[in-house]
Write an enzyme that holds these catalytic residues in place. Structure first.
Site, PDB file in Angstrom:
ATOM      1  N   LYS A  68       0.850  -1.195   0.000  1.00 46.92           N
ATOM      2  CA  LYS A  68       0.000   0.000   0.000  1.00 46.92           C
ATOM      3  C   LYS A  68       0.875   1.230   0.000  1.00 46.92           C
ATOM      4  CE  LYS A  68      -4.095   1.865   0.744  1.00 46.92           C
ATOM      5  NZ  LYS A  68      -3.805   2.729  -0.411  1.00 46.92           N
ATOM      6  N   LYS A  92       5.294   1.864   8.668  1.00 53.60           N
ATOM      7  CA  LYS A  92       4.109   2.574   9.174  1.00 53.60           C
ATOM      8  C   LYS A  92       2.916   1.627   9.350  1.00 53.60           C
ATOM      9  CE  LYS A  92       3.450   6.295   6.916  1.00 53.60           C
ATOM     10  NZ  LYS A  92       3.071   7.259   5.872  1.00 53.60           N
ATOM     11  N   LYS A 104       5.185   2.384  -2.800  1.00 53.95           N
ATOM     12  CA  LYS A 104       5.074   3.803  -3.148  1.00 53.95           C
ATOM     13  C   LYS A 104       5.233   3.938  -4.646  1.00 53.95           C
ATOM     14  CE  LYS A 104       4.460   7.739  -1.025  1.00 53.95           C
ATOM     15  NZ  LYS A 104       3.674   7.955   0.216  1.00 53.95           N
ATOM     16  N   THR A 188      -5.058  12.334   7.219  1.00 55.98           N
ATOM     17  CA  THR A 188      -3.640  12.482   7.598  1.00 55.98           C
ATOM     18  C   THR A 188      -3.481  13.620   8.608  1.00 55.98           C
ATOM     19  OG1 THR A 188      -2.985  11.611   5.460  1.00 55.98           O
ATOM     20  CG2 THR A 188      -1.310  12.819   6.681  1.00 55.98           C
ATOM     21  N   ASN A 219      -2.759  18.916   1.669  1.00 56.25           N
ATOM     22  CA  ASN A 219      -3.738  18.036   2.314  1.00 56.25           C
ATOM     23  C   ASN A 219      -3.404  17.790   3.792  1.00 56.25           C
ATOM     24  OD1 ASN A 219      -4.319  15.080   3.136  1.00 56.25           O
ATOM     25  ND2 ASN A 219      -5.919  15.581   1.673  1.00 56.25           N
ATOM     26  N   SER A 356      -7.338   4.845   4.623  1.00 57.88           N
ATOM     27  CA  SER A 356      -7.268   4.126   3.341  1.00 57.88           C
ATOM     28  C   SER A 356      -7.629   2.650   3.567  1.00 57.88           C
ATOM     29  CB  SER A 356      -5.861   4.201   2.750  1.00 57.88           C
ATOM     30  OG  SER A 356      -5.717   5.361   1.982  1.00 57.88           O
TER      31      SER A 356
HETATM   32  P1  NAD Z   1      -0.024  18.125  -1.072  1.00 62.14           P
HETATM   33  O1  NAD Z   1       0.404  18.060  -2.470  1.00 62.14           O
HETATM   34  O2  NAD Z   1      -1.466  18.182  -0.752  1.00 62.14           O
HETATM   35  O3  NAD Z   1       0.682  19.396  -0.358  1.00 62.14           O
HETATM   36  C1  NAD Z   1       2.044  19.606  -0.396  1.00 62.14           C
HETATM   37  C2  NAD Z   1       2.318  20.987   0.183  1.00 62.14           C
HETATM   38  O4  NAD Z   1       3.722  21.181   0.254  1.00 62.14           O
HETATM   39  C3  NAD Z   1       1.776  22.121  -0.680  1.00 62.14           C
HETATM   40  O5  NAD Z   1       1.279  23.151   0.157  1.00 62.14           O
HETATM   41  C4  NAD Z   1       3.020  22.608  -1.412  1.00 62.14           C
HETATM   42  O6  NAD Z   1       2.931  23.965  -1.810  1.00 62.14           O
HETATM   43  C5  NAD Z   1       4.057  22.416  -0.332  1.00 62.14           C
HETATM   44  N1  NAD Z   1       5.412  22.358  -0.874  1.00 62.14           N
HETATM   45  C6  NAD Z   1       5.853  21.767  -1.999  1.00 62.14           C
HETATM   46  N2  NAD Z   1       7.168  21.976  -2.160  1.00 62.14           N
HETATM   47  C7  NAD Z   1       7.570  22.700  -1.090  1.00 62.14           C
HETATM   48  C8  NAD Z   1       8.807  23.230  -0.678  1.00 62.14           C
HETATM   49  N3  NAD Z   1       9.914  23.057  -1.423  1.00 62.14           N
HETATM   50  N4  NAD Z   1       8.854  23.924   0.494  1.00 62.14           N
HETATM   51  C9  NAD Z   1       7.743  24.097   1.221  1.00 62.14           C
HETATM   52  N5  NAD Z   1       6.531  23.621   0.883  1.00 62.14           N
HETATM   53  C10 NAD Z   1       6.447  22.943  -0.262  1.00 62.14           C
HETATM   54  O7  NAD Z   1       0.686  16.915  -0.352  1.00 62.14           O
HETATM   55  P2  NAD Z   1       0.263  16.154   0.995  1.00 62.14           P
HETATM   56  O8  NAD Z   1      -0.565  15.015   0.606  1.00 62.14           O
HETATM   57  O9  NAD Z   1      -0.216  17.148   2.004  1.00 62.14           O
HETATM   58  O10 NAD Z   1       1.684  15.584   1.424  1.00 62.14           O
HETATM   59  C11 NAD Z   1       2.590  16.357   2.197  1.00 62.14           C
HETATM   60  C12 NAD Z   1       3.544  15.417   2.925  1.00 62.14           C
HETATM   61  O11 NAD Z   1       2.767  14.542   3.755  1.00 62.14           O
HETATM   62  C13 NAD Z   1       4.357  14.504   2.010  1.00 62.14           C
HETATM   63  O12 NAD Z   1       5.625  14.274   2.572  1.00 62.14           O
HETATM   64  C14 NAD Z   1       3.558  13.216   2.005  1.00 62.14           C
HETATM   65  O13 NAD Z   1       4.345  12.094   1.682  1.00 62.14           O
HETATM   66  C15 NAD Z   1       3.082  13.202   3.431  1.00 62.14           C
HETATM   67  N6  NAD Z   1       1.907  12.358   3.633  1.00 62.14           N
HETATM   68  C16 NAD Z   1       0.731  12.579   2.973  1.00 62.14           C
HETATM   69  C17 NAD Z   1      -0.344  11.726   3.191  1.00 62.14           C
HETATM   70  C18 NAD Z   1      -1.684  11.923   2.533  1.00 62.14           C
HETATM   71  O14 NAD Z   1      -2.610  11.155   2.831  1.00 62.14           O
HETATM   72  N7  NAD Z   1      -1.853  12.901   1.687  1.00 62.14           N
HETATM   73  C19 NAD Z   1      -0.215  10.640   4.081  1.00 62.14           C
HETATM   74  C20 NAD Z   1       0.990  10.454   4.741  1.00 62.14           C
HETATM   75  C21 NAD Z   1       2.044  11.317   4.516  1.00 62.14           C
END
Ligand code: NAD
Length: 429
Positions: A68, A92, A104, A188, A219, A356
C-alpha cells in the site's frame, strides 16, 4: 549533492535495529525493496507532441499483506526516494497495525506545468504501465504529494477499463461517489492532530499557550492546521512551495485556505461575512519557518528539510513529522542534544493509511461507513499506536522514534517467523 534517501532511511533503520535489540535477520529482510517497476510514460500533450515521463512503482515488502502506498507527482522524484517512501510505508503499516505491506509510486514531473487534460492523460498512462503490477489484493495506490482524489478517480477508472470489471478496492483516496471513504481527505491531518492531543494529555499541556508553525499547506498540513486552530492552538506560521507567512498573534487558518483557493497565494486574511480584512503579517521563507521559536514545528511538505546543516538552528520544542522523512538521519542526534522531542512520520502521518485501510474494507464489503464511524475508528487506531509507543519510551527510556520503529519491527519479525524461518528448522533438531 542530493541525499540518497533510501541509503539514509536504511542507515537510520540499522541504527534503531541495533539500539532496540531487533535481530539482524529482520534488518536484512528490509534492506532491499522486493521489486520496482520503472516505466517511461508516453503522454500526448495539448500541442500534439508526445512527452515522456519517468515513473516508478516500488513494492517494498509484503510480509504483512498487500502493499500500500501513495503516488507522488514531483519534479525531484527518483527511484531512491520512491523506495525510501515505500520502506517507511512498510514500517508505518506495521507500527499502527493495519494489514498491509509497504509500497510507493512516483512520476518525475512538475505537475504545475501540465494542463488538466495532460494531467489526466499522465494519471491514466501511469495505470496502464502498472496495471499488471497493482490490484486490490496485490498493491493499492493512494494520493500523495501533488496527487488528489480527482487523480485517484481517473486512475481507478483507467484500471477498471483495462480489467473490464468494477474494482474500487484497487485505489484509495478516491472521490466519495466512486467508493471513496468519508473522512479520507482529512485523515492524515486529523491523525497528526490526534497524536498531538495524545501527547498533550501525557504532558499535561494546555493548547491555549502553544504556538505552532507548519511547513506545507496541502492536504496534510492544512487539515492539521485547521484542527489545531479550532482546538485553541496558536498557529503562527504556514508556508507552501512559494514561501510562508507569520503572524505573532496567530493566523486564521480557514480564511487563509479560502484565500489560497481563489488567489493561489498564502495571505493572512480574516473574513467576516463577505468582507475580508488583511491582517498584519510577515512574509517569511521556508527556511525561516523551520527556525522559528515555536512550541510545535510541523514539517508537512517534502523530505530532508532538516539535516545536519540546519538542525542546530531549529528552535521548536517539538517536531511532528507529517511529511515523510523531513529529518535526515544525521540530524536526529543534533536534535536530541537540543532536547527537541520528535514525533516520527510513521506514527504522526499514519492517519492517511489507516483511513485508506477503512476505505479498502468498505469497498470489499460493499459498505459505506458514516463519518462518525470512520473518525471514531481512526482515533482508536491512532491512540492505540501512540499509547503502545509511549509505554515503550517510558519503560526503556528511548526516543519515540525508536519506540515506534520497535513496535513495527517486532510485528515484521513475527511475520517473518510465521512465514517460516531458519529458527524453525534449527529448533526442530
Ligand atoms: P499536497 O500536495 O497536498 O501538499 C504539499 C504541500 O507542500 C503544498 O502546500 C506545497 O505547496 C508544499 N510544498 C511543496 N514543495 C515545497 C517546498 N519546497 N517547500 C515548502 N513547501 C512545499 O501533499 P500532501 O498530501 O499534504 O503531502 C505532504 C507530505 O505529507 C508529504 O511528505 C507526504 O508524503 C506526506 N503524507 C501525505 C499523506 C496523505 O494522505 N496525503 C499521508 C501520509 C504522509
Amino acid at each position: 549533492m542530493k541525499t540518497d534517501l533510501l541509503q539514509d532511511a536504511l542507515h537510520r533503520l540499522h541504527h534503531i535495529v541495533k539500539e532496540t535489540g531487533i535481530s539482524e535477520a529482520t534488518y536484512q529482510a528490509l534492506a532491499h525493496p522486493s521489486r520496482t517497476l520503472i516505466s517511461s510514460l508516453p503522454v500526448r500533450m495539448d500541442d500534439g507532441s508526445t512527452g515522456y515521463f519517468k515513473a516508478y512503482r516500488c513494492q517494498y515488502n509484503d510480509l504483512l499483506g498487500p502493499t500500500k502506498g501513495g503516488v507522488r507527482f514531483h519534479q525531484q522524484t527518483d527511484q531512491s526516494e520512491v523506495a525510501a517512501l515505500a520502506l517507511w510505508m512498510t514500517l508505518k503499516c506495521a507500527a499502527v497495525n493495519v494489514p498491509f505491506g509497504g509500497a510507493k509510486g512516483g512520476v518525475t514531473v512538475d505537475p504545475k506545468l501540465l494542463s488538466a487534460m495532460e494531467l489526466e492523460r499522465l494519471a491514466r498512462a501511469y495505470v496502464r504501465a502498472n496495471a499488471d503490477f497493482i490490484g486490490p489484493e496485490q498493491d493499492i495506490p493512494a494520493p500523495d504529494v501533488y496527487t488528489n482524489a480527482r487523480i485517484m478517480g481517473w486512475m481507478m477508472d483507467e484500471y477498471e477499463k483495462i480489467e473490464r470489471r468494477k474494482a474500487p478496492g484497487v485505489i484509495t483516496g478516491k472521490p466519495l461517489i466512486f467508493g471513496g471513504s468519508e473522512g479520507r481527505e482529512s485523515a492524515t491531518g486529523r491523525g497528526a492532530f490526534l497524536v498531538i492531543e495524545a501527547l498533550a494529555e501525557k504532558l499535561d499541556w494546555q493548547p491555549f499557550n502553544k504556538t505552532v508553525a507548519i511547513q506545507g499547506f496541502g492536504n496534510g498540513g492544512y487539515h492539521c492546521a485547521r484542527l489545531l486552530h479550532h482546538a485553541g492552538y496558536k498557529v503562527v506560521a504556514v508556508s507552501d512551495s512559494k514561501g510562508g507567512i507569520y503572524s505573532k498573534q496567530g493566523l486564521d487558518i480557514e480564511s487563509i485556505y479560502q484565500e489560497k483557493q481563489t488567489s493561489k497565494a498564502l495571505k493572512a486574511v480574516y473574513c467576516d461575512g463577505s468582507v475580508c480584512e488583511t491582517v498584519e503579517h510577515k512574509v517569511i521563507t521556508n527556511q525561516d519557518l523551520l527556525e522559528l521559536d515555536v512550541d510545535i514545528l510541523i514539517p508537512a511538505a517534502l523530505s530532508n528539510v532538516i539535516d545536519e546543516n540546519n538542525a542546530d538552528k531549529v528552535n521548536a520544542r517539538y517536531i511532528v513529522e507529517i511529511a515523510n522523512g523531513p529529518i535526515s538521519s544525521n540530524a536526529d542526534s543534533i536534535l536530541a542534544e537540543k532536547n527537541v522531542y520528535v514525533v516520527p512520520d510513521i506514527l504522526a502521518n499514519a492517519g492517511g493509511v489507516i483511513v485508506s485501510y477503512f476505505e479498502w474494507c468498505q469497498n470489499r464489503q460493499g459498505e459505506k461507513w458514516s463519518l462518525e464511524k470512520v473518525q471514531e475508528k481512526l482515533a482508536c487506531y491512532m491512540t492505540n499506536a501512540f499509547d503502545t509507543a509511549w509505554l515503550t519510551t517510558q519503560k526503556h527510556k528511548i526516543p519515540l522514534r525508536e519506540a515506534v520503529y520497535k513496535q513495527a519491527l517486532l510485528r515484521i519479525e513475527s511475520a517473518i517467523e510465521a512465514h517460516g524461518t531458519q529458527n524453525y528448522f534449527t529448533n526442530g533438531d
